[in-house]
Design an enzyme around this catalytic site. Structure first.
Site, PDB file in Angstrom:
ATOM      1  CG  ASN A 279     -26.537  10.387  22.514  1.00 29.54           C
ATOM      2  OD1 ASN A 279     -26.993  10.415  21.290  1.00 29.54           O
ATOM      3  ND2 ASN A 279     -26.301  11.444  23.117  1.00 29.54           N
TER       4      ASN A 279
ATOM      5  CG  HIS B 255     -22.557  14.785  22.878  1.00 27.88           C
ATOM      6  ND1 HIS B 255     -23.567  15.627  22.496  1.00 27.88           N
ATOM      7  CD2 HIS B 255     -21.573  15.970  23.352  1.00 27.88           C
ATOM      8  CE1 HIS B 255     -23.546  16.784  22.730  1.00 27.88           C
ATOM      9  NE2 HIS B 255     -22.377  16.986  23.282  1.00 27.88           N
TER      10      HIS B 255
ATOM     11  CB  SER C 234     -18.582  11.240  25.196  1.00 32.03           C
ATOM     12  OG  SER C 234     -17.529  12.159  25.471  1.00 32.03           O
TER      13      SER C 234
ATOM     14  CG  ASP D  18     -25.974  15.802  25.359  1.00 38.20           C
ATOM     15  OD1 ASP D  18     -26.313  14.781  24.771  1.00 38.20           O
ATOM     16  OD2 ASP D  18     -25.852  16.936  24.781  1.00 38.20           O
TER      17      ASP D  18
HETATM   18  C1  GAR Z   1     -22.696  12.710  15.150  1.00 41.37           C
HETATM   19  O1  GAR Z   1     -21.516  13.518  15.048  1.00 41.37           O
HETATM   20  C2  GAR Z   1     -23.071  12.541  16.534  1.00 41.37           C
HETATM   21  O2  GAR Z   1     -22.281  12.443  17.523  1.00 41.37           O
HETATM   22  C3  GAR Z   1     -23.998  13.917  16.642  1.00 41.37           C
HETATM   23  O3  GAR Z   1     -24.775  13.979  15.278  1.00 41.37           O
HETATM   24  C4  GAR Z   1     -23.836  13.536  14.558  1.00 41.37           C
HETATM   25  C5  GAR Z   1     -24.695  12.374  13.658  1.00 41.37           C
HETATM   26  O4  GAR Z   1     -24.072  12.034  12.397  1.00 41.37           O
HETATM   27  N1  GAR Z   1     -24.956  13.871  17.881  1.00 41.37           N
HETATM   28  C6  GAR Z   1     -25.475  14.711  18.455  1.00 41.37           C
HETATM   29  O5  GAR Z   1     -24.936  15.779  18.234  1.00 41.37           O
HETATM   30  C7  GAR Z   1     -26.371  14.261  19.531  1.00 41.37           C
HETATM   31  N2  GAR Z   1     -26.431  15.465  20.426  1.00 41.37           N
HETATM   32  P1  GAR Z   1     -24.611  10.896  11.639  1.00 41.37           P
HETATM   33  O6  GAR Z   1     -26.179  11.108  11.386  1.00 41.37           O
HETATM   34  O7  GAR Z   1     -23.701  10.973  10.404  1.00 41.37           O
HETATM   35  O8  GAR Z   1     -24.253   9.667  12.577  1.00 41.37           O
END
Ligand code: GAR
Length: 221
Positions: free
Chosen positions: A109, A111, A138, A147
């Site tokens: 994942n 984060h 991360s 997480d």
């Molecule tokens: C990203 O910033 C990712 O790190 C976060 O969601 C966004 C997705 O953007 N993920 C989380 O918060 C997971 N807990 P994207 O759809 O444009 O890749």
């Protein structure tokens, strides 16, 4: 060269997915993207993936009575593509222990924080509220703890005086697009492995996450 079969899970925009697709298309990653799966039929990223010629699938969480049934259906969908690695890229669902255990060591994942700081949601606003001078993203192996699995790599960005959650979030997202493909590349080449709850890079236990902006990462990349 043998390519690592992967499945990417998304819930929305899919910009991290797109970064992975682009690097894979340039032949730089050593991965075979078998499918992109979303829990939301309207996820923007599904169109991006389809336009790039990638197989897409939807397993809509609203069609299932509970988390266990949903995760079971998701698992069946994922496993039909036989991935060696499942990549969560903005997949905004809490996963059941049974699901996580099934993919132990094969599930990663990204984060948007420097874990263990700011697990969960609204990480950029929380970083601003906490007054930290550095923030970032991360990549970690997924375990049952939200997480909380072993962190493999981080990318740091400065927090500026006039930052808003939006400006800070945009700075972090940009580096996510570098960080995530980098780590996936390590897995594809067999440099990064997971054994007994721990990550190993070049057969050395990763006691601290690799900082992709430091000299170790220059060496690694
Ligand atoms: C990203 O910033 C990712 O790190 C976060 O969601 C966004 C997705 O953007 N993920 C989380 O918060 C997971 N807990 P994207 O759809 O444009 O890749």
């Amino acid at each position: 060269m043998h390519k690592l079969p992967i499945v990417i899970l998304i819930s929305g925009r899919g910009s991290n997915m797109q970064a992975i697709l682009e690097q894979a298309a340039q032949g730089e990653l050593g991965v075979d993207i078998r499918a992109v799966i979303s829990n939301r039929p309207d996820a923007e990223g599904l169109q991006t993936a389809a336009a790039a010629g990638i197989t897409t699938a939807i397993v809509d969480h609203r069609d299932y009575a509970d988390r266990e049934q949903y995760d079971q259906a998701l698992r069946v969908a994922i496993d039909s593509y036989q991935p060696a690695l499942v990549v969560l890229a903005g997949f905004m669902r809490i996963l059941t222990p049974a699901f996580v255990q099934h993919y132990q060591g094969r599930l990663i994942n990204i984060h948007p924080s420097l874990l263990p700081a700011f697990r969960g949601l609204n990480t950029h606003q929380r970083a601003l509220d906490a007054g930290v001078s550095e923030h970032g993203a991360s990549v970690h192996y997924v375990t049952e703890e939200l997480d909380g699995g072993p962190v493999v790599a981080q990318f740091r960005v400065p927090v500026l005086d006039d930052d808003t959650a939006a400006s800070l979030g945009a700075r972090v997202l940009k580096i996510e697009h570098h960080l995530y493909p980098t780590v996936i590349g390590w897995i594809a080449t067999g440099r990064l492995r997971y054994r007994n709850g721990m990550a190993y890079l070049d057969d050395q236990p990763l006691l601290t996450p690799v900082s992709v902006s430091d000299s170790r990462s220059e060496h690694i990349q």
